[in-house]
Design an enzyme around this catalytic site. Sequence first.
Site, mmCIF file in Angstrom:
data_model
loop_
_atom_site.group_PDB
_atom_site.id
_atom_site.type_symbol
_atom_site.label_atom_id
_atom_site.label_comp_id
_atom_site.label_asym_id
_atom_site.label_seq_id
_atom_site.Cartn_x
_atom_site.Cartn_y
_atom_site.Cartn_z
ATOM 1 N N GLU A 158 43.730 51.421 47.293
ATOM 2 C CA GLU A 158 45.195 51.546 47.267
ATOM 3 C C GLU A 158 45.690 52.985 47.189
ATOM 4 O O GLU A 158 46.525 53.319 46.356
ATOM 5 C CB GLU A 158 45.756 50.722 46.099
ATOM 6 C CG GLU A 158 45.381 49.250 46.211
ATOM 7 C CD GLU A 158 45.819 48.409 45.001
ATOM 8 O OE1 GLU A 158 46.468 48.948 44.100
ATOM 9 O OE2 GLU A 158 45.485 47.212 44.977
ATOM 10 N N ASN A 201 39.834 50.033 50.491
ATOM 11 C CA ASN A 201 40.463 48.725 50.245
ATOM 12 C C ASN A 201 41.955 48.903 49.958
ATOM 13 O O ASN A 201 42.335 49.801 49.209
ATOM 14 C CB ASN A 201 39.760 48.097 49.026
ATOM 15 C CG ASN A 201 40.117 46.646 48.793
ATOM 16 O OD1 ASN A 201 40.016 45.831 49.720
ATOM 17 N ND2 ASN A 201 40.519 46.303 47.573
ATOM 18 N N HIS A 237 46.840 39.439 49.952
ATOM 19 C CA HIS A 237 47.622 38.673 48.965
ATOM 20 C C HIS A 237 48.917 38.235 49.659
ATOM 21 O O HIS A 237 49.783 39.061 49.911
ATOM 22 C CB HIS A 237 47.970 39.552 47.755
ATOM 23 C CG HIS A 237 46.787 39.969 46.951
ATOM 24 N ND1 HIS A 237 46.029 39.072 46.231
ATOM 25 C CD2 HIS A 237 46.210 41.177 46.740
ATOM 26 C CE1 HIS A 237 45.062 39.712 45.604
ATOM 27 N NE2 HIS A 237 45.133 40.989 45.903
ATOM 28 N N GLU A 266 40.551 40.057 48.861
ATOM 29 C CA GLU A 266 41.230 39.501 47.671
ATOM 30 C C GLU A 266 42.180 38.375 48.076
ATOM 31 O O GLU A 266 43.288 38.250 47.559
ATOM 32 C CB GLU A 266 42.017 40.609 46.947
ATOM 33 C CG GLU A 266 41.167 41.802 46.553
ATOM 34 C CD GLU A 266 41.941 42.894 45.808
ATOM 35 O OE1 GLU A 266 43.065 42.630 45.341
ATOM 36 O OE2 GLU A 266 41.400 43.999 45.698
ATOM 37 N N ASP A 268 44.502 35.433 48.601
ATOM 38 C CA ASP A 268 45.183 34.301 47.979
ATOM 39 C C ASP A 268 46.519 34.113 48.684
ATOM 40 O O ASP A 268 47.093 35.059 49.213
ATOM 41 C CB ASP A 268 45.328 34.423 46.449
ATOM 42 C CG ASP A 268 45.919 35.729 45.956
ATOM 43 O OD1 ASP A 268 46.510 36.468 46.747
ATOM 44 O OD2 ASP A 268 45.799 35.991 44.737
#
Length: 451
Positions: A158, A201, A237, A266, A268
């Site tokens: 990030e 990432n 996400h 990650e 979801d």
Amino acid sequence: MSMTLRRLSRAATAGLVAAAALTAAAHSAEAADTLGSAAAGQGRYFGTAVAASHLGEADYTATLDREFSSVTPENEMKWDATEPSRGTFTFTSADRIVDHAQSQGMDVRGHTLVWHSQLPSWVGSLGASDLRTAMKDHINGLMGHYKGEIHSWDVVNEAFQDGGSGARRSSPFQDKLGDGFIEEAFRTARAADPAAKLCYNDYNTDGVNAKSNAVYNMVKDFKSRGVPIDCVGFQSHFNSNSPVPSDYRKNLQRFADLGVDVQITELDIEGSGSAQAADYTKVVEACLAVDRCTGMTVWGVTDKYSWRSSGTPLLFDGNYQEKPAYDAVLSALGGSGDPGDPGDPGDPGDGTASCTATYTRTADWNSGYNGQVTITAGDEPISTWTVTVTLPAQQSVSSLWNGTPTWNGNVMTVKPSWNGTLAAGASTAFGFTAAKNGSDAAPTVGTCTAS
Ligand code: 9MR
């Protein structure tokens, strides 16, 4: 504890599995009935974030062990958890996850080395020169402790601002070391564990937009200048404010075309029922459509413990029941929920251990190269494997890691060193350095046998 001691003490207590790069190639003829084995049939891993504190919960661990072939510690490898004060490393919780994963034949993703968040305050108070040293010490501390055991590391997380600008995010690293901190982190990481895939990432980079363009340009620049980077992680996400982008596959593909692997790290998706299931299908199909999309990780086992728990974004509900999204993912992976399919892991009456082996050249220079052989278990767990590799006559191997070779002329027979135990569909890899001595030809990998 030193790396060697870690491995030896683990080896004494559990069947161990290596966690080298995954490039699986097994294609199962049978429909598989878990996420991990179905993904393995497509040459991918299927992972989940794991919290050490839940491993004592029977349903949590049973679901984890049955379904997943890779784990990412959700918080336990972050800077605040591993180096709360300078030079004092604590690995207890992270070791618990890694040990558990290895005992089950799962691979491990490392998350994360350099990130502005979950950063202890002592880091932010250092001057530039001290901060550079501390960053390198932190990378070396983590990667040294887990050397050879992590298939991919999120080296930097990030580092770009959210929103439209594509600028770098303010952080102690960015503000004091400048743009070069990312490159320095990757170079340090490569030296610390040459077998690990090194990833950048980020989130909101899943579609083509200003932020993903900025990451794209960085990766392109790294590749053109030989800065070591192997993969880009797309956190993924999603919710109604940030839906699965329509150009998701196209975006993954353009990164892959730069010569890096891509991973969904990650995942979801908030929601429920068939709408959520359809969104999950889009994500899995996008990954499967991109050859270099090597695997997917969902950000938790159960809705109960999700960081967005109220949005019920995961594949298992709070009672560990499979949701429609689970069925959709399994089906998109080519699996089948029907118990009793011949060849499915866990089904009775199919006891044949098997494996496949694939070769890739991972580094190349004038006088030599590094080779890697990835071993993937078939649809039964295995406890050991044997692979023969025949080298061109002129070539000689100077070192080999994550395997134990015996030699007969130019044929090496390689067995596990500490990585014999593999879950159904899981992978490990050994690597070696060879001198070309005038021959640039590739070695030949023979049949993989397992028991
Ligand atoms: O899921 C993690 C949650 O338990 C932590 O409280 C949070 C703290 O920052 O981090 C969450 O994981 C984040 C991951 O490390 C990086 N990408 C975003 C994830 C969700 O916030």
